[in-house]
Design an enzyme around this catalytic site. Structure first.
Site, PDB file in Angstrom:
ATOM      1  N   GLY A  57      -1.623 -21.455  16.927  1.00  0.00           N
ATOM      2  CA  GLY A  57      -1.858 -20.373  17.868  1.00  0.00           C
ATOM      3  C   GLY A  57      -1.396 -20.739  19.262  1.00  0.00           C
ATOM      4  O   GLY A  57      -0.545 -21.617  19.447  1.00  0.00           O
ATOM      5  N   CYS A  58      -1.945 -20.073  20.251  1.00  0.00           N
ATOM      6  CA  CYS A  58      -1.584 -20.311  21.652  1.00  0.00           C
ATOM      7  C   CYS A  58      -1.697 -21.796  21.979  1.00  0.00           C
ATOM      8  O   CYS A  58      -2.727 -22.418  21.726  1.00  0.00           O
ATOM      9  CB  CYS A  58      -2.498 -19.501  22.566  1.00  0.00           C
ATOM     10  N   PHE A  59      -0.633 -22.356  22.552  1.00  0.00           N
ATOM     11  CA  PHE A  59      -0.632 -23.808  22.751  1.00  0.00           C
ATOM     12  C   PHE A  59      -1.550 -24.275  23.865  1.00  0.00           C
ATOM     13  O   PHE A  59      -1.811 -25.466  23.982  1.00  0.00           O
ATOM     14  CB  PHE A  59       0.775 -24.384  22.914  1.00  0.00           C
ATOM     15  N   TRP A  60      -2.092 -23.378  24.663  1.00  0.00           N
ATOM     16  CA  TRP A  60      -3.016 -23.823  25.712  1.00  0.00           C
ATOM     17  C   TRP A  60      -4.262 -24.477  25.108  1.00  0.00           C
ATOM     18  O   TRP A  60      -4.607 -25.608  25.423  1.00  0.00           O
ATOM     19  CB  TRP A  60      -3.424 -22.652  26.594  1.00  0.00           C
ATOM     20  N   GLU A 101       4.716 -21.479  19.012  1.00  0.00           N
ATOM     21  CA  GLU A 101       4.192 -22.394  20.024  1.00  0.00           C
ATOM     22  C   GLU A 101       3.619 -23.623  19.320  1.00  0.00           C
ATOM     23  O   GLU A 101       2.833 -23.497  18.382  1.00  0.00           O
ATOM     24  CB  GLU A 101       3.118 -21.709  20.865  1.00  0.00           C
TER      25      GLU A 101
END
Length: 215
Positions: A57-60, A101
């Site tokens: 998912g979102c790499f943050w 990502e």
């Protein structure tokens, strides 16, 4: 055949190599050190290290979960699995690069094993959702394990089988995670690196299924 214009609207369809954006030859410029731990972001490293690549998912949020593990020396947010060389974030968000990502993980195998990283990976997100992760929808959020050695590839596939058995017991669906040999990882822009350390109140969509991978 899906048209390029349709991909811009339907972010769940991967482009072909011919449809993908052309990108550029120049890679992103990165800081020399990791914002959280001060280690070299990409080396040289003084200890014996290995590399792993995960997309969840979102790499943050994914990067934060991984840098928190003891034995992880460095983490780098990036893009991989598509066609466009050295893409920008905006290009990846368009759906026309084919990339997802990812987080490149540099770790000391004497302190944390690859199997331990796989356990973190499976338990930190929902690997059954295809081209999405929670409310984040699109090919850039698909679940992937990109393996840097044959041993990693074998371990990743074995762990997927084991986790699928546990998911099935819980009444959940089939794993959609891509498990492949590692392609080129293109580094994300500096502001994405260790984003949630720089922006503690920033968005994090990371969420698991509640299912655990047996030790």
């Amino acid at each position: 055949m899906t048209l390029r214009s349709e991909i811009l609207v339907n972010k769940n369809v991967l482009p072909t190599a011919e449809q993908a954006l052309p990108g550029r030859e120049t890679p992103m410029t990165l800081p020399e050190t990791h914002f959280v731990n001060g280690n070299p972001l990409l080396g040289p490293f003084t200890s014996n290290v290995e590399f792993a690549i995960f997309g969840l998912g979102c790499f943050w949020g994914a990067e934060r979960r991984l840098w928190q593990q003891e034995g992880v020396v460095s983490t780098v947010a990036g893009y991989a699995g598509g066609f466009t060389p050295n893409p920008t974030y905006e290009e990846v968000c368009s759906g026309l690069t084919g990339h997802t990502e990812v987080v490149l993980v540099v770790y000391e195998p004497e302190k944390i094993s690859y199997d331990s990283l796989l356990k973190v990976f499976w338990e930190a997100h929902n690997p059954t959702q295809g081209m999405r992760q929670g409310n984040d929808i699109g090919t850039q959020y698909r679940s992937v394990i990109y393996c840097t050695t044959p041993e990693q590839l074998a371990a990743a596939k074995a762990s997927a089988d084991a986790f699928q058995a546990e998911l099935s017991k819980a009444g959940l669906g089939g794993i959609t995670t891509e498990i492949e040999e590692a392609p080129t990882v293109y580094f994300a822009e500096t502001y994405h690196q260790q984003y949630l350390a720089k922006n503690p109140q920033g968005y994090c969509g990371l969420g698991g299924t509640g299912v655990c991978l047996p030790a």
